[in-house]
Design an enzyme around this catalytic site. Structure first.
Site, PDB file in Angstrom:
ATOM      1  N   GLU A 178     -12.763  -2.874 143.813  1.00 29.30           N
ATOM      2  CA  GLU A 178     -12.965  -3.542 142.468  1.00 29.30           C
ATOM      3  C   GLU A 178     -13.302  -5.024 142.913  1.00 29.30           C
ATOM      4  O   GLU A 178     -13.018  -6.262 142.509  1.00 29.30           O
ATOM      5  CB  GLU A 178     -11.412  -3.632 142.119  1.00 29.30           C
ATOM      6  CG  GLU A 178     -10.749  -2.357 141.699  1.00 29.30           C
ATOM      7  CD  GLU A 178      -9.370  -2.549 141.059  1.00 29.30           C
ATOM      8  OE1 GLU A 178      -9.093  -3.584 140.638  1.00 29.30           O
ATOM      9  OE2 GLU A 178      -9.027  -1.464 140.630  1.00 29.30           O
ATOM     10  N   GLU A 204      -8.094   5.629 142.602  1.00 29.09           N
ATOM     11  CA  GLU A 204      -6.789   4.897 142.319  1.00 29.09           C
ATOM     12  C   GLU A 204      -6.508   5.355 140.591  1.00 29.09           C
ATOM     13  O   GLU A 204      -7.335   5.261 139.621  1.00 29.09           O
ATOM     14  CB  GLU A 204      -6.606   3.382 141.997  1.00 29.09           C
ATOM     15  CG  GLU A 204      -6.516   2.527 143.478  1.00 29.09           C
ATOM     16  CD  GLU A 204      -6.493   0.977 143.196  1.00 29.09           C
ATOM     17  OE1 GLU A 204      -5.972   0.642 142.058  1.00 29.09           O
ATOM     18  OE2 GLU A 204      -6.893   0.435 144.314  1.00 29.09           O
TER      19      GLU A 204
END
Ligand code: FCB
Length: 458
Positions: free
Chosen positions: A167, A353
């Site tokens: 991220e 995720e």
């Protein structure tokens, strides 16, 4: 009996964690200070004054934790490497004990027949590099590449799957634009530069690791996605959704897959954006083997000219929300995956995720009945299955998270684990969702319709 939705043979089921969120041992065995050590030790930054000093004490409980993963039936495990454990100053002298720690972890995973997925950067930058400007300093991109090469040298004989960054959008935006994450800077110029250097470091690392590692190696990056939906059918809201999509999703996607920044973003950050060198843009677009997808929720946006961004998010009243106050919207996963395959055509995708925080209660008898989490995962698994049917090259699924852990600015107040952690004793207690997930893995798919209810968890 409802039908079972079978995933393709070889589909990989696992769970994910990150170094700072679980390891603890923040200043042991030669580890250097990270920006999250500094940030969490700064009063007022983290909920309740929590820190990752001890976290889940995973550093001292590796054997127990790998045994737990094996018991749950995990086939893959995604974890991250703490850069300052390997290079206490971020560059220069290597800390042998740091290498040995991950070496042992990988060996244990191999013994348990669990495939390791390594994330090289999950936000714990060495503080020494922050003192030089952190990701806003171009040199850090090259220090990252050099650090990655050291780790690849040490683990590359066993680790086949590498994720450069987790991220990077969050690193740039929360770390440098809003400042709610380490290093706590609120300066959009630095944020835009940080994003550029994160992308550059990704591309340079992909190039470097291709030279070091053999052909069986799979290299990728994990991005966070928040699909944007217009609040109404008005043309203004359609434009708002485009802008939100450029900012939240395409800022990193477009450079990686297309070698340029989205136009809407160049407009929004006209003051901060530079004339980037074509070499930088070419480096960022180095071919990758897979895209890691982190998906938790969507955004619904409404045009709002009073905002610099031109839009604002609205809350969907009739929806259900998790303990993070994130809307539960499984359809978003289907929409996202099919869109990524259609527009960017990655060679493979992994959900690196997906999961949810709820207010878990440890009952007498050491049981956690987290039916809401089972429902959440179940509904997202179904959407992933539908996406595969629609042609998406989805190869695996990592639940966030293996165990409750340090949830960044929220400290220990949010529990995402399928395993409960008693922070007094660090005891691990599998929740109902862990038992349910065990069965999903064993059967290679969830039951179609029961919506998680009455799954017979005992
Ligand atoms: C993601 C992070 C992960 C975790 C989840 C809830 O943004 O990658 O570390 O905090 O959110």
């Amino acid at each position: 009996m409802p039908e079972r939705l079978l995933f393709p043979e070889g589909f990989l089921w696992g769970a994910a964690t990150a170094s700072y969120q679980i390891e603890g041992a923040y200043d042991e065995a030669g580890k250097g200070e990270s920006i999250w050590d500094r940030f969490s030790h700064t009063p007022g930054k983290i909920w309740g004054g929590d820190t990752g000093d001890v976290a889940c004490d995973h550093y001292h409980r590796v054997a127990e934790d790998v045994a737990l993963m094996a018991k749950l039936g995990l086939q893959v495990y995604r974890f991250s490497i703490s850069w300052p454990r390997i290079l206490p100053q971020g560059k220069g002298k290597v800390n042998k004990a740091g290498i040995e720690f991950y070496d042992r972890l990988v060996d244990r995973l191999m013994d348990a027949e669990i495939i390791p997925f390594v994330t090289l950067y999950h936000w714990d930058l060495p503080q020494a590099l922050q003192d030089m400007g952190g990701w806003a300093n171009r040199d850090v991109a090259y220090y990252f590449r050099d650090y990655a090469a050291i780790v690849a040298d040490a683990l590359g004989d066993r680790v086949r799957h590498w994720i450069t960054h987790n991220e990077p959008w969050v690193t740039a935006v929360l770390g440098y634009m809003t400042g709610v994450h380490a290093p706590g800077i609120a300066d959009s110029r630095q944020a835009v530069l940080a994003a550029h250097h994160l992308l550059l470091s990704h591309g340079e690392t992909v190039r470097a690791l291709r030279d070091i590692l053999d052909d069986a190696t799979q290299l990728g990056i994990t991005l966070n996605f928040s699909p944007a939906y217009p609040a109404t059918e008005s043309p203004e809201d359609a434009v708002a959704a485009q802008k939100a999509d450029a900012f939240s999703n395409r800022w990193f996607l477009d450079p990686i897959f297309r070698g340029h920044y989205p136009e809407e973003l160049q407009e929004r950050f006209a003051d901060e954006m530079e004339e980037w060198s074509p070499d930088d843009l070419a480096a960022m677009a180095a071919p990758i083997d897979f895209l890691g997808v982190n998906y938790y929720s969507r955004q619904v946006v409404h045009a709002d000219p009073s905002q610099r961004a031109g839009y604002r998010s609205v809350r969907v009243q009739e929806s259900r929300y998790t303990d993070m106050d994130w809307e539960i919207f499984p359809q978003g996963l289907y929409d996202l995956l099919t869109r990524l395959q259609r527009d960017y055509d990655p060679a493979a995708l992994y959900i690196t995720e997906n999961g949810a925080a709820f207010k878990d209660v440890l009952e007498p008898g050491r049981r956690v009945r987290d039916q809401e989490r089972i429902d959440y995962l179940h509904d997202h698994f179904i959407k992933a299955h539908e996406a595969i049917q629609a042609g998406v090259k989805l190869r695996g699924y990592f639940v966030w998270s293996l165990m409750d852990n340090f949830e960044w600015a929220y400290g220990y107040s949010k529990r995402f684990g399928i395993v409960y952690v008693d922070y007094e004793t660090c005891e691990r207690i599998p929740k109902d969702s862990a038992r349910w997930y065990h069965d999903v893995i064993a059967e290679n798919g969830p039951l179609a319709k029961e919506n998680g209810k009455g799954t017979g968890v005992s």
